[in-house]
Design a protein around this motif. Structure first.
Motif, mmCIF file in Angstrom:
data_model
loop_
_atom_site.group_PDB
_atom_site.id
_atom_site.type_symbol
_atom_site.label_atom_id
_atom_site.label_comp_id
_atom_site.label_asym_id
_atom_site.label_seq_id
_atom_site.Cartn_x
_atom_site.Cartn_y
_atom_site.Cartn_z
ATOM 1 N N GLY A 1 0.821 -1.090 0.274
ATOM 2 C CA GLY A 1 -0.351 0.235 0.294
ATOM 3 C C GLY A 1 1.097 1.456 0.147
ATOM 4 N N ILE A 2 2.067 1.005 1.029
ATOM 5 C CA ILE A 2 2.559 2.284 0.957
ATOM 6 C C ILE A 2 3.643 2.895 -0.397
ATOM 7 N N PHE A 3 4.012 1.365 -1.130
ATOM 8 C CA PHE A 3 4.594 1.461 -3.002
ATOM 9 C C PHE A 3 3.490 2.114 -3.840
ATOM 10 N N TYR A 4 2.498 1.471 -3.750
ATOM 11 C CA TYR A 4 1.523 1.877 -4.775
ATOM 12 C C TYR A 4 1.301 3.459 -4.561
ATOM 13 N N ILE A 5 0.422 3.844 -2.860
ATOM 14 C CA ILE A 5 0.289 5.713 -2.489
ATOM 15 C C ILE A 5 1.594 6.725 -3.581
ATOM 16 N N LYS A 6 2.503 5.998 -3.026
ATOM 17 C CA LYS A 6 3.846 7.026 -3.926
ATOM 18 C C LYS A 6 3.837 6.697 -5.094
ATOM 19 N N TRP A 7 3.740 5.487 -5.567
ATOM 20 C CA TRP A 7 4.022 5.566 -7.157
ATOM 21 C C TRP A 7 2.862 6.860 -7.433
ATOM 22 N N GLU A 8 1.173 6.797 -6.985
ATOM 23 C CA GLU A 8 0.277 7.240 -8.075
ATOM 24 C C GLU A 8 0.218 8.844 -7.362
ATOM 25 N N ASN A 9 0.485 9.075 -6.571
ATOM 26 C CA ASN A 9 0.550 10.507 -6.038
ATOM 27 C C ASN A 9 2.107 11.141 -6.634
ATOM 28 N N LYS A 10 3.267 10.638 -7.089
ATOM 29 C CA LYS A 10 3.975 11.093 -8.063
ATOM 30 C C LYS A 10 3.493 11.465 -9.708
ATOM 31 N N LYS A 11 2.820 9.780 -10.104
ATOM 32 C CA LYS A 11 2.112 10.976 -11.234
ATOM 33 C C LYS A 11 0.667 11.496 -11.483
ATOM 34 N N ARG A 12 0.548 11.572 -10.332
ATOM 35 C CA ARG A 12 -0.411 13.505 -10.439
ATOM 36 C C ARG A 12 0.275 14.419 -11.129
ATOM 37 N N GLU A 13 1.601 14.619 -9.401
ATOM 38 C CA GLU A 13 2.441 15.756 -9.826
ATOM 39 C C GLU A 13 3.019 15.520 -10.900
ATOM 40 N N ARG A 14 2.843 14.827 -11.982
ATOM 41 C CA ARG A 14 3.231 14.766 -12.913
ATOM 42 C C ARG A 14 2.904 15.138 -14.150
ATOM 43 N N GLY A 15 1.730 15.633 -13.591
ATOM 44 C CA GLY A 15 0.558 15.670 -14.861
ATOM 45 C C GLY A 15 -0.161 14.123 -15.347
ATOM 46 N N GLY A 16 -0.090 12.943 -14.682
ATOM 47 C CA GLY A 16 -0.357 11.260 -15.510
ATOM 48 C C GLY A 16 -1.684 11.239 -15.022
ATOM 49 N N ARG A 17 -1.998 12.091 -14.673
ATOM 50 C CA ARG A 17 -4.173 11.677 -14.187
ATOM 51 C C ARG A 17 -4.395 13.326 -15.191
ATOM 52 N N ASP A 18 -3.999 13.959 -15.899
ATOM 53 C CA ASP A 18 -4.780 15.491 -15.569
ATOM 54 C C ASP A 18 -5.527 14.790 -17.214
ATOM 55 N N TYR A 19 -5.270 14.408 -17.952
ATOM 56 C CA TYR A 19 -6.484 13.687 -19.040
ATOM 57 C C TYR A 19 -7.541 13.840 -18.743
ATOM 58 N N ARG A 20 -8.238 12.835 -16.870
ATOM 59 C CA ARG A 20 -8.609 12.943 -16.712
ATOM 60 C C ARG A 20 -10.014 13.753 -16.352
ATOM 61 N N THR A 21 -9.870 15.298 -16.701
ATOM 62 C CA THR A 21 -10.593 16.481 -16.964
ATOM 63 C C THR A 21 -10.901 16.860 -18.040
ATOM 64 N N PRO B 1 -7.171 15.146 -10.784
ATOM 65 C CA PRO B 1 -5.878 15.283 -10.296
ATOM 66 C C PRO B 1 -5.711 15.923 -9.234
ATOM 67 N N GLY B 2 -5.907 16.509 -8.657
ATOM 68 C CA GLY B 2 -5.973 17.523 -7.946
ATOM 69 C C GLY B 2 -5.424 17.030 -6.151
ATOM 70 N N PHE B 3 -6.396 15.853 -5.972
ATOM 71 C CA PHE B 3 -6.869 14.688 -5.167
ATOM 72 C C PHE B 3 -5.470 14.124 -4.726
ATOM 73 N N ARG B 4 -4.478 13.954 -3.464
ATOM 74 C CA ARG B 4 -3.253 12.976 -2.943
ATOM 75 C C ARG B 4 -3.624 12.290 -1.635
ATOM 76 N N TYR B 5 -3.466 11.202 -2.209
ATOM 77 C CA TYR B 5 -3.607 10.193 -0.973
ATOM 78 C C TYR B 5 -2.521 9.942 -0.762
ATOM 79 N N MET B 6 -2.970 9.486 0.910
ATOM 80 C CA MET B 6 -2.262 9.798 2.180
ATOM 81 C C MET B 6 -1.504 8.140 2.406
ATOM 82 N N GLU B 7 -0.448 8.519 2.397
ATOM 83 C CA GLU B 7 0.716 7.243 2.786
ATOM 84 C C GLU B 7 0.036 6.404 4.420
#
Length: 499
Positions: free
Chosen positions: A457-477, A493-499
């Motif tokens: 869970g820790i590794f998944y959330i770190k990966w997902e949050n970094k992807k959003r910071e790079r704009g990898g989920r901006d397509y959703r909007t 894209p602006g939502f950040r998961y808690m580790e």
């Protein structure tokens, strides 16, 4: 300076928006004026005093009425009802089948009906079923009563967790969930003391249905639950916006701060897309799996500890009384760890540490031979596994946005976890007594897997949050209106998961 202006950069990165043009917060003065840190602190304290003691008491009763069968067993119920062989295990298992099936539907009903009516209704229902257990005369009657008990209890834990998530921000929620779920360990302490006292009440009642020994445990605990449920109806609230103990301005602050953090509309209508998001969230699956494996340990601990201690050669009364200290320590530890988890806004690392501690405790139980050392091992197991359930549940709720999505997420995590409870009812078998090596080995494995899930869970959330910071989920909007973007919840894209 307003609370929003004082927000830290890390908090801003999590996607908590400030007042937007045309929002109610633009009002100058009055109810919709921006709040200060002091305003929020007063609000939080007010909610704590009016909500937390009540839901903690209700969950204490929930767990007490569920686990008192373990206390009743060594007070003569096994002999009176002929619960030899696997019959006692079936009585435990049958409870969890309707419990599992009702959790998600119960939370959806809770959102539609409102907590003020629905939560006291559930509590009254399982109190009545517990009382009914005092009148059973065969194992079949016990099976039926336990099935209805599971039906009413199934919605209680996820319902209270969802209810609290409507009042508290993500960084505040773990402590409150940990506090109310600590009632499960407190109920173990009270359960042993109550069972000892109630079982000593002299025989009373009608000649056809005399009350004595184990029957007193079910009767008086069930009756007390029903009375308290009726009283709590007059103090239960539906939501921050309708809370009778808050002023109009406090109602607005309480509602607005949740809206900003979760990027949600508190008045949204329940739709199938919200149900799908609650179930298909990867983080929820990880939390549900962790909850499952931890529940194997927690439920087997509460159901079988009186039997395990009695098989050390102790009397029934001594075994009942010696169940109390581990529960007291586990409750205090759970509350302290929940506070630390909120302070540092971390979930995964605390989950991993406690899973390893519980595994260590069960390993000692598996290898130690002296009764005193085995009893010491019980403390490690209790302190490790009891805080772990609140951590996984809070972790899931923290990373689910939108009231309906949180309602489904809470029910989903607990319902998958309930499958672990079914496994727990078969971990300690009569043929494995008195050492119970197989049961302890199962719990060592369950906690080891829970630790691995925490790391994943820790590794998944770190990966997902970094992807959003790079704009990898901006397509959703892309191509969405502001209103449609506001409905994305945790997928924004602006939502950040808690580790």
């Amino acid at each position: 300076m307003s609370l929003h202006e004082k927000a830290s950069s890390s908090e801003m990165e999590k996607g908590i928006p400030g007042p937007e043009s045309g929002s109610p917060a633009e009002s100058i003065g009055g109810i919709h004026e921006e709040w200060t840190v002091e305003d929020e602190k007063r609000l939080r304290n007010k909610m704590d005093w009016n909500i937390i003691p009540m839901v903690t008491l209700l969950y204490l009763l929930c767990f007490l009425d569920r686990a008192n069968i373990g206390n009743a067993r060594i007070q003569g119920m096994q002999q009176d009802l002929g619960l030899g062989g696997f019959r006692f295990n079936w009585a435990l298992t049958i409870f969890y089948i309707p419990y599992l099936l009702f959790e998600i539907p119960s939370n959806i009903l809770l959102k539609l009906v409102g907590a003020k009516i629905f939560i006291p209704f559930l509590v009254f229902g399982f109190g009545f079923c517990s009382l009914a257990c005092s009148f059973v005369t065969t194992h079949t009657h016990l099976y039926i009563a336990r099935a209805f008990l599971g039906l009413f209890e199934g919605g209680t834990m996820p319902g209270i967790a969802f209810f609290l998530s409507n009042f508290y921000r993500r960084g505040e929620l773990m402590f409150r969930i940990g506090f109310f779920i600590s009632a499960s360990s407190m109920s173990g302490a009270f359960g042993g003391l109550l069972a000892t006292g109630l079982a000593r009440i002299p025989r009373w009642g009608l000649a056809a249905t005399p009350m004595h020994d184990w029957r007193n445990i079910f009767f008086f605990e069930g009756l007390a639950t029903m009375v308290i449920a009726v009283v709590c109806y007059f103090f239960m609230q539906n939501s921050p916006s309708s809370s009778t103990f808050l002023t109009p301005r406090e109602k607005w602050i309480a509602t607005e701060r949740i809206r900003r953090e979760h990027l949600e509309d508190a008045a949204e209508k329940t739709r199938m897309v919200h149900v799908k998001r609650g179930i298909l969230n990867i983080n929820n699956w990880l939390c549900a799996a962790g909850f499952f494996f931890n529940n194997v340990s927690v439920q087997s601990f509460s159901l079988f500890m009186p039997t395990i201690l009695k098989d050390l050669g102790w009397t029934a009364t001594k075994a009942q009384l010696y169940t109390v200290p581990p529960y007291v320590v586990a409750a205090a530890w759970s509350i302290g760890i929940s506070w630390l988890s909120d302070k540092y806004k971390k979930r995964g690392v605390f989950a991993m540490g406690h899973a390893l501690m519980a595994a260590f405790g069960y390993a000692l139980l598996r290898t130690m031979t002296q009764p005193t050392l085995k009893y010491m091992s019980v403390f490690f197991a209790a302190v490790g596994c009891y805080p772990l359930g609140p951590i996984f549940l809070s972790w899931g709720l923290n990373n689910a946005a939108g009231p309906t999505v949180r309602a489904v997420s809470s029910g989903f995590i607990v319902s998958i976890g309930t499958l672990g409870s079914i496994v727990a009812t078969w971990t300690y078998m009569p043929w494995d007594a008195p050492k119970y090596n197989a049961g302890h080995s199962i719990n060592i494995s369950a906690q080891g897997i829970a630790a691995l899930i925490s790391v994943a869970g820790i590794f998944y959330i770190k990966w997902e949050n970094k992807k959003r910071e790079r704009g990898g989920r901006d397509y959703r909007t892309e191509g969405l209106t502001e209103e449609e973007i506001g409905k994305l919840g945790y997928r924004a894209p602006g939502f950040r998961y808690m580790e």
